[in-house]
Design a protein around this motif. Structure first.
Motif, short mmCIF file in Angstrom:
data_model
loop_
_atom_site.label_atom_id
_atom_site.label_comp_id
_atom_site.label_asym_id
_atom_site.label_seq_id
_atom_site.Cartn_x
_atom_site.Cartn_y
_atom_site.Cartn_z
N GLY A 174 0.82 -1.22 0.00
CA GLY A 174 0.00 0.00 0.00
C GLY A 174 0.85 1.26 0.00
O GLY A 174 0.54 2.22 -0.72
N GLN A 175 1.90 1.26 0.80
CA GLN A 175 2.79 2.42 0.83
C GLN A 175 3.50 2.61 -0.50
O GLN A 175 3.66 3.73 -0.98
CB GLN A 175 3.80 2.26 1.95
CG GLN A 175 3.22 2.44 3.32
CD GLN A 175 4.24 2.16 4.43
OE1 GLN A 175 5.28 1.54 4.20
NE2 GLN A 175 3.91 2.60 5.63
N ALA A 176 3.94 1.51 -1.12
CA ALA A 176 4.59 1.60 -2.43
C ALA A 176 3.63 2.14 -3.47
O ALA A 176 4.00 2.98 -4.31
CB ALA A 176 5.12 0.23 -2.84
N TRP A 177 2.36 1.68 -3.45
CA TRP A 177 1.34 2.16 -4.38
C TRP A 177 1.15 3.67 -4.21
O TRP A 177 1.10 4.42 -5.19
CB TRP A 177 0.03 1.42 -4.13
CG TRP A 177 -1.08 1.82 -5.04
CD1 TRP A 177 -1.94 2.87 -4.90
CD2 TRP A 177 -1.45 1.18 -6.26
NE1 TRP A 177 -2.81 2.91 -5.93
CE2 TRP A 177 -2.54 1.88 -6.78
CE3 TRP A 177 -0.97 0.07 -6.94
CZ2 TRP A 177 -3.16 1.53 -7.97
CZ3 TRP A 177 -1.60 -0.29 -8.12
CH2 TRP A 177 -2.67 0.43 -8.62
N LEU A 178 1.03 4.12 -2.97
CA LEU A 178 0.80 5.54 -2.71
C LEU A 178 2.01 6.40 -3.09
O LEU A 178 1.85 7.49 -3.64
CB LEU A 178 0.41 5.76 -1.26
CG LEU A 178 -0.96 5.20 -0.86
CD1 LEU A 178 -1.20 5.42 0.62
CD2 LEU A 178 -2.06 5.81 -1.68
N LEU A 179 3.21 5.92 -2.81
CA LEU A 179 4.40 6.68 -3.19
C LEU A 179 4.55 6.77 -4.71
O LEU A 179 4.88 7.83 -5.24
CB LEU A 179 5.64 6.06 -2.57
CG LEU A 179 5.80 6.29 -1.07
CD1 LEU A 179 7.00 5.51 -0.53
CD2 LEU A 179 5.94 7.77 -0.77
N ALA A 180 4.30 5.67 -5.40
CA ALA A 180 4.35 5.70 -6.87
C ALA A 180 3.26 6.64 -7.40
O ALA A 180 3.48 7.42 -8.33
CB ALA A 180 4.17 4.29 -7.44
N GLY A 181 2.08 6.57 -6.81
CA GLY A 181 0.99 7.45 -7.23
C GLY A 181 1.30 8.91 -6.97
O GLY A 181 0.96 9.78 -7.79
N LEU A 182 1.95 9.21 -5.85
CA LEU A 182 2.32 10.59 -5.56
C LEU A 182 3.32 11.11 -6.57
O LEU A 182 3.19 12.24 -7.08
CB LEU A 182 2.88 10.68 -4.14
CG LEU A 182 3.17 12.09 -3.63
CD1 LEU A 182 1.90 12.91 -3.55
CD2 LEU A 182 3.84 12.02 -2.27
N ALA A 183 4.30 10.30 -6.93
CA ALA A 183 5.29 10.71 -7.92
C ALA A 183 4.64 10.92 -9.29
O ALA A 183 4.88 11.94 -9.96
CB ALA A 183 6.40 9.66 -8.02
#
Length: 129
Positions: free
Chosen positions: A11-20
């Motif tokens: 979930g954190q990886a998904w959100l960080l990729a989405g933020l970028a």
């Protein structure tokens, strides 16, 4: 506990990729995807939450916007037929929805027992005593 840790990490990886992707899209890609967004900077921060969650679709649309425009394949007469078919379907739905509502009102149950009466202040009197 290892499964929960993996889910949180994903979930954190998904959100960080989405933020970028979301920040890059707002800065460089929105003008190419939507011509009406050129020069409109006030609403862009409002889009960030949706961009963070739906970042694979954002990348897909961004790549489509970068590709050369395809040759239109539907002749105008076919587009008119599609519009006519959509108009017929919408008019059919406009007639069908009131019919469904009227049917539901006619078929509803009338003989349901009334709920038992309950005094709200009864508990307060017992607590005082």
């Amino acid at each position: 506990m290892e499964a929960a840790t993996i889910v949180v990490a994903l979930g954190q990886a998904w959100l960080l990729a989405g933020l970028a992707v979301g920040i890059a899209f707002l800065l460089f890609g929105l003008d190419r995807v939507d011509a009406a967004a050129r020069g409109a900077y006030g609403f862009r921060p409002l889009l960030l939450t949706g961009l963070v969650l739906l970042w694979p679709l954002v990348i897909w649309r961004w790549l489509e916007a970068l590709a050369p425009a395809p040759v239109p394949c539907a002749p105008p007469s076919l587009r008119r037929r599609h519009k006519r078919a959509h108009a017929v379907l919408w008019l059919g739905l406009a007639g069908l929805l009131p019919l469904v509502l009227a049917t539901a009102l006619v078929l509803r149950q009338h003989d349901l027992p009334a709920p038992a009466s309950l005094r709200i202040d009864a508990g307060a009197r017992e607590a005082e005593e």
